[in-house]
Design a protein around this motif. Structure first.
Motif, PDB file in Angstrom:
ATOM      1  N   PRO A  23     -44.593 -45.156  57.762  1.00 20.85           N
ATOM      2  CA  PRO A  23     -44.717 -45.519  56.248  1.00 20.85           C
ATOM      3  C   PRO A  23     -46.003 -45.979  55.871  1.00 20.85           C
ATOM      4  O   PRO A  23     -46.658 -46.678  56.720  1.00 20.85           O
ATOM      5  CB  PRO A  23     -43.437 -46.226  56.041  1.00 20.85           C
ATOM      6  CG  PRO A  23     -43.373 -46.931  57.599  1.00 20.85           C
ATOM      7  CD  PRO A  23     -43.619 -45.839  58.427  1.00 20.85           C
ATOM      8  N   ASP A  24     -46.300 -46.258  54.735  1.00 18.59           N
ATOM      9  CA  ASP A  24     -47.174 -47.197  54.122  1.00 18.59           C
ATOM     10  C   ASP A  24     -48.548 -46.973  54.576  1.00 18.59           C
ATOM     11  O   ASP A  24     -49.241 -47.762  55.355  1.00 18.59           O
ATOM     12  CB  ASP A  24     -46.953 -48.683  54.465  1.00 18.59           C
ATOM     13  CG  ASP A  24     -48.044 -49.773  53.707  1.00 18.59           C
ATOM     14  OD1 ASP A  24     -48.549 -49.070  52.656  1.00 18.59           O
ATOM     15  OD2 ASP A  24     -47.751 -50.682  53.888  1.00 18.59           O
ATOM     16  N   ARG A  25     -49.052 -45.386  54.751  1.00 20.28           N
ATOM     17  CA  ARG A  25     -50.094 -45.185  55.430  1.00 20.28           C
ATOM     18  C   ARG A  25     -51.569 -45.619  54.685  1.00 20.28           C
ATOM     19  O   ARG A  25     -52.447 -45.717  55.325  1.00 20.28           O
ATOM     20  CB  ARG A  25     -50.180 -43.445  55.555  1.00 20.28           C
ATOM     21  CG  ARG A  25     -49.142 -43.303  56.905  1.00 20.28           C
ATOM     22  CD  ARG A  25     -49.539 -41.695  57.153  1.00 20.28           C
ATOM     23  NE  ARG A  25     -48.930 -40.887  56.194  1.00 20.28           N
ATOM     24  CZ  ARG A  25     -49.415 -39.651  55.840  1.00 20.28           C
ATOM     25  NH1 ARG A  25     -50.275 -39.119  56.836  1.00 20.28           N
ATOM     26  NH2 ARG A  25     -48.946 -38.735  55.096  1.00 20.28           N
ATOM     27  N   ASP A  26     -51.322 -45.716  53.629  1.00 21.51           N
ATOM     28  CA  ASP A  26     -52.624 -46.138  52.686  1.00 21.51           C
ATOM     29  C   ASP A  26     -53.090 -47.503  53.159  1.00 21.51           C
ATOM     30  O   ASP A  26     -54.201 -47.682  53.173  1.00 21.51           O
ATOM     31  CB  ASP A  26     -52.293 -46.224  51.211  1.00 21.51           C
ATOM     32  CG  ASP A  26     -52.107 -44.844  50.535  1.00 21.51           C
ATOM     33  OD1 ASP A  26     -52.644 -43.831  51.135  1.00 21.51           O
ATOM     34  OD2 ASP A  26     -51.409 -44.945  49.349  1.00 21.51           O
ATOM     35  N   SER A  27     -52.086 -48.300  53.461  1.00 22.78           N
ATOM     36  CA  SER A  27     -52.547 -49.747  53.864  1.00 22.78           C
ATOM     37  C   SER A  27     -52.949 -49.985  55.306  1.00 22.78           C
ATOM     38  O   SER A  27     -54.103 -50.350  55.715  1.00 22.78           O
ATOM     39  CB  SER A  27     -51.365 -50.953  53.737  1.00 22.78           C
ATOM     40  OG  SER A  27     -50.414 -50.404  54.730  1.00 22.78           O
ATOM     41  N   MET A  28     -52.334 -48.894  56.035  1.00 20.76           N
ATOM     42  CA  MET A  28     -53.026 -48.819  57.523  1.00 20.76           C
ATOM     43  C   MET A  28     -54.463 -48.380  57.719  1.00 20.76           C
ATOM     44  O   MET A  28     -55.244 -48.713  58.394  1.00 20.76           O
ATOM     45  CB  MET A  28     -52.167 -47.697  58.361  1.00 20.76           C
ATOM     46  CG  MET A  28     -52.225 -46.464  58.340  1.00 20.76           C
ATOM     47  SD  MET A  28     -51.315 -45.580  59.355  1.00 20.76           S
ATOM     48  CE  MET A  28     -49.533 -45.895  58.890  1.00 20.76           C
ATOM     49  N   HIS A  29     -54.745 -47.079  56.602  1.00 18.76           N
ATOM     50  CA  HIS A  29     -56.013 -46.497  56.746  1.00 18.76           C
ATOM     51  C   HIS A  29     -56.890 -47.543  56.067  1.00 18.76           C
ATOM     52  O   HIS A  29     -58.125 -47.565  56.822  1.00 18.76           O
ATOM     53  CB  HIS A  29     -55.980 -45.358  56.034  1.00 18.76           C
ATOM     54  CG  HIS A  29     -55.430 -44.261  56.845  1.00 18.76           C
ATOM     55  ND1 HIS A  29     -55.864 -43.613  57.999  1.00 18.76           N
ATOM     56  CD2 HIS A  29     -54.310 -43.475  56.218  1.00 18.76           C
ATOM     57  CE1 HIS A  29     -54.868 -42.640  58.122  1.00 18.76           C
ATOM     58  NE2 HIS A  29     -54.208 -42.528  57.333  1.00 18.76           N
ATOM     59  N   VAL A 179     -52.122 -53.649  65.335  1.00 20.17           N
ATOM     60  CA  VAL A 179     -50.724 -53.221  65.544  1.00 20.17           C
ATOM     61  C   VAL A 179     -49.874 -53.142  63.958  1.00 20.17           C
ATOM     62  O   VAL A 179     -49.680 -54.071  63.482  1.00 20.17           O
ATOM     63  CB  VAL A 179     -49.845 -54.349  66.328  1.00 20.17           C
ATOM     64  CG1 VAL A 179     -48.327 -53.822  66.692  1.00 20.17           C
ATOM     65  CG2 VAL A 179     -50.588 -54.290  67.632  1.00 20.17           C
ATOM     66  N   HIS A 180     -49.411 -51.861  63.883  1.00 19.01           N
ATOM     67  CA  HIS A 180     -48.850 -51.373  62.489  1.00 19.01           C
ATOM     68  C   HIS A 180     -47.256 -52.048  62.791  1.00 19.01           C
ATOM     69  O   HIS A 180     -46.719 -51.744  63.711  1.00 19.01           O
ATOM     70  CB  HIS A 180     -48.693 -50.068  62.293  1.00 19.01           C
ATOM     71  CG  HIS A 180     -48.444 -49.811  60.681  1.00 19.01           C
ATOM     72  ND1 HIS A 180     -47.250 -49.361  60.604  1.00 19.01           N
ATOM     73  CD2 HIS A 180     -49.195 -49.990  59.528  1.00 19.01           C
ATOM     74  CE1 HIS A 180     -47.152 -49.166  59.125  1.00 19.01           C
ATOM     75  NE2 HIS A 180     -48.553 -49.488  58.511  1.00 19.01           N
ATOM     76  N   PRO A 181     -46.617 -52.501  61.638  1.00 17.99           N
ATOM     77  CA  PRO A 181     -45.253 -52.868  61.966  1.00 17.99           C
ATOM     78  C   PRO A 181     -44.265 -51.663  61.727  1.00 17.99           C
ATOM     79  O   PRO A 181     -43.451 -51.426  60.743  1.00 17.99           O
ATOM     80  CB  PRO A 181     -45.017 -53.868  60.678  1.00 17.99           C
ATOM     81  CG  PRO A 181     -45.906 -53.399  59.748  1.00 17.99           C
ATOM     82  CD  PRO A 181     -47.107 -52.890  60.388  1.00 17.99           C
ATOM     83  N   THR A 182     -44.659 -50.435  62.554  1.00 17.58           N
ATOM     84  CA  THR A 182     -43.537 -49.509  62.730  1.00 17.58           C
ATOM     85  C   THR A 182     -43.119 -49.325  64.087  1.00 17.58           C
ATOM     86  O   THR A 182     -43.880 -49.501  65.083  1.00 17.58           O
ATOM     87  CB  THR A 182     -44.557 -48.109  62.192  1.00 17.58           C
ATOM     88  OG1 THR A 182     -44.832 -48.383  60.980  1.00 17.58           O
ATOM     89  CG2 THR A 182     -43.683 -47.115  62.377  1.00 17.58           C
ATOM     90  N   ALA A 183     -41.916 -49.109  64.264  1.00 17.80           N
ATOM     91  CA  ALA A 183     -41.244 -48.520  65.652  1.00 17.80           C
ATOM     92  C   ALA A 183     -41.107 -47.169  65.619  1.00 17.80           C
ATOM     93  O   ALA A 183     -40.414 -46.490  64.904  1.00 17.80           O
ATOM     94  CB  ALA A 183     -40.080 -49.358  65.815  1.00 17.80           C
ATOM     95  N   ASP A 184     -41.983 -46.602  66.247  1.00 16.44           N
ATOM     96  CA  ASP A 184     -42.135 -44.986  66.393  1.00 16.44           C
ATOM     97  C   ASP A 184     -40.927 -44.583  67.041  1.00 16.44           C
ATOM     98  O   ASP A 184     -40.043 -43.876  66.512  1.00 16.44           O
ATOM     99  CB  ASP A 184     -43.653 -44.561  66.868  1.00 16.44           C
ATOM    100  CG  ASP A 184     -43.823 -43.120  66.709  1.00 16.44           C
ATOM    101  OD1 ASP A 184     -42.774 -42.302  67.075  1.00 16.44           O
ATOM    102  OD2 ASP A 184     -44.737 -42.714  66.379  1.00 16.44           O
ATOM    103  N   GLY A 185     -41.089 -44.373  68.495  1.00 14.78           N
ATOM    104  CA  GLY A 185     -39.776 -44.239  69.342  1.00 14.78           C
ATOM    105  C   GLY A 185     -39.759 -42.601  69.575  1.00 14.78           C
ATOM    106  O   GLY A 185     -38.835 -42.177  70.205  1.00 14.78           O
ATOM    107  N   LEU A 186     -40.806 -41.869  69.276  1.00 14.18           N
ATOM    108  CA  LEU A 186     -40.660 -40.299  69.445  1.00 14.18           C
ATOM    109  C   LEU A 186     -41.011 -40.063  70.739  1.00 14.18           C
ATOM    110  O   LEU A 186     -42.452 -40.351  71.411  1.00 14.18           O
ATOM    111  CB  LEU A 186     -41.704 -39.699  68.330  1.00 14.18           C
ATOM    112  CG  LEU A 186     -41.042 -39.323  66.925  1.00 14.18           C
ATOM    113  CD1 LEU A 186     -42.126 -38.633  65.926  1.00 14.18           C
ATOM    114  CD2 LEU A 186     -39.713 -38.747  67.038  1.00 14.18           C
ATOM    115  N   PRO A 187     -40.366 -39.256  71.395  1.00 10.54           N
ATOM    116  CA  PRO A 187     -40.770 -39.107  72.960  1.00 10.54           C
ATOM    117  C   PRO A 187     -41.885 -38.060  72.968  1.00 10.54           C
ATOM    118  O   PRO A 187     -41.918 -37.197  72.160  1.00 10.54           O
ATOM    119  CB  PRO A 187     -39.345 -38.544  73.518  1.00 10.54           C
ATOM    120  CG  PRO A 187     -38.464 -37.938  72.223  1.00 10.54           C
ATOM    121  CD  PRO A 187     -39.091 -39.047  71.139  1.00 10.54           C
TER     122      PRO A 187
END
Length: 230
Positions: A23-29, A179-187
């Motif tokens: 989520p919120d990719r504009d701010s991360m870039h 560090v972006h406030p996202t918990a990804d978790g995709l194996p």
């Protein structure tokens, strides 16, 4: 002289680096680029998979040259102020020109690439340097980048394979991590550092030098890489 190498990356809180589903990719870039600019680096470097997004998308005809080309470094432009370094060991990427926005493109190859690919790079005004006969010696590559192009600071920007290879070789001087406030978790998702297959021994020891909260809950961490114990 070897340039200063700063591994500058953005990850989820669990260390994953593929951001397309976050989520919120504009701010991360925005934060990533703002932070990268603060280093004043004169080059950035990525591996082949990351560089696919910048390469030509269509097939490019590559007729072989009239005579074999020497396996010596080729400098297409000597007056560039900034550089984009694409690590493409086997010459799989095609290029429209030797310019990525305002940066001059330098491709890192092995000597096993065909002459037709070297001719393609020359025709498009792309510089290239060789890292070895069949495998890339990154210590050699960095020395060449410093000597031939006057590069002083390289931002190493992934993926995890090239980051892990340079870390394993003791060639990274600093780690800059957003560090972006996202918990990804995709194996199976690539991580910040994927050391080469068969790598053994301890990981690199880091010393924390800076912590800063940025916009949108992003945390900026900076570490100095401690020299490996002998």
């Amino acid at each position: 002289m070897k340039p200063l190498v700063i591994c500058h990356m953005l990850s989820s809180i669990d260390g994953r680096i593929v951001v397309t589903h976050w989520p919120d990719r504009d701010s991360m870039h925005r934060e990533y680029e703002r932070t990268a600019d603060s280093f004043g680096a004169d080059a950035w470097m990525c591996g082949r998979i990351t560089m696919q997004d910048f390469a030509a998308t269509e097939d490019v005809p590559k007729p072989p040259p009239a005579s074999p080309l020497p396996r010596t470094d080729f400098i297409a432009r000597e007056d560039a102020e900034s550089f984009a370094i694409a690590v493409d060991a086997h010459g799989k990427l095609n290029w429209e020109s030797g310019a990525l926005d305002e940066d001059h493109l330098v491709v890192v190859l092995t000597e096993a690439v065909p002459d037709a690919h070297l001719a393609h790079l020359r025709e498009r005004g792309v510089s290239y340097v060789f890292g070895g006969a069949r495998d890339i010696d990154f210590a050699r590559v960095l020395e060449t980048l410093g000597r031939a192009f006057g590069i002083r600071t390289v931002l190493l920007e992934g993926g995890g394979g090239i980051n892990g290879t340079l870390l394993d070789a003791g060639l990274i001087d600093e780690v800059s991590l957003l560090v972006h406030p996202t918990a990804d978790g995709l194996p199976g998702t690539p991580t910040l550092f994927d050391r080469p297959q068969g790598a053994t021994g301890m990981g690199a020891a880091l010393e924390l030098t800076h912590v800063e909260r940025r916009d949108s809950g992003i945390v900026w961490l900076r570490y100095r890489v401690r020299p490996a114990a002998r």
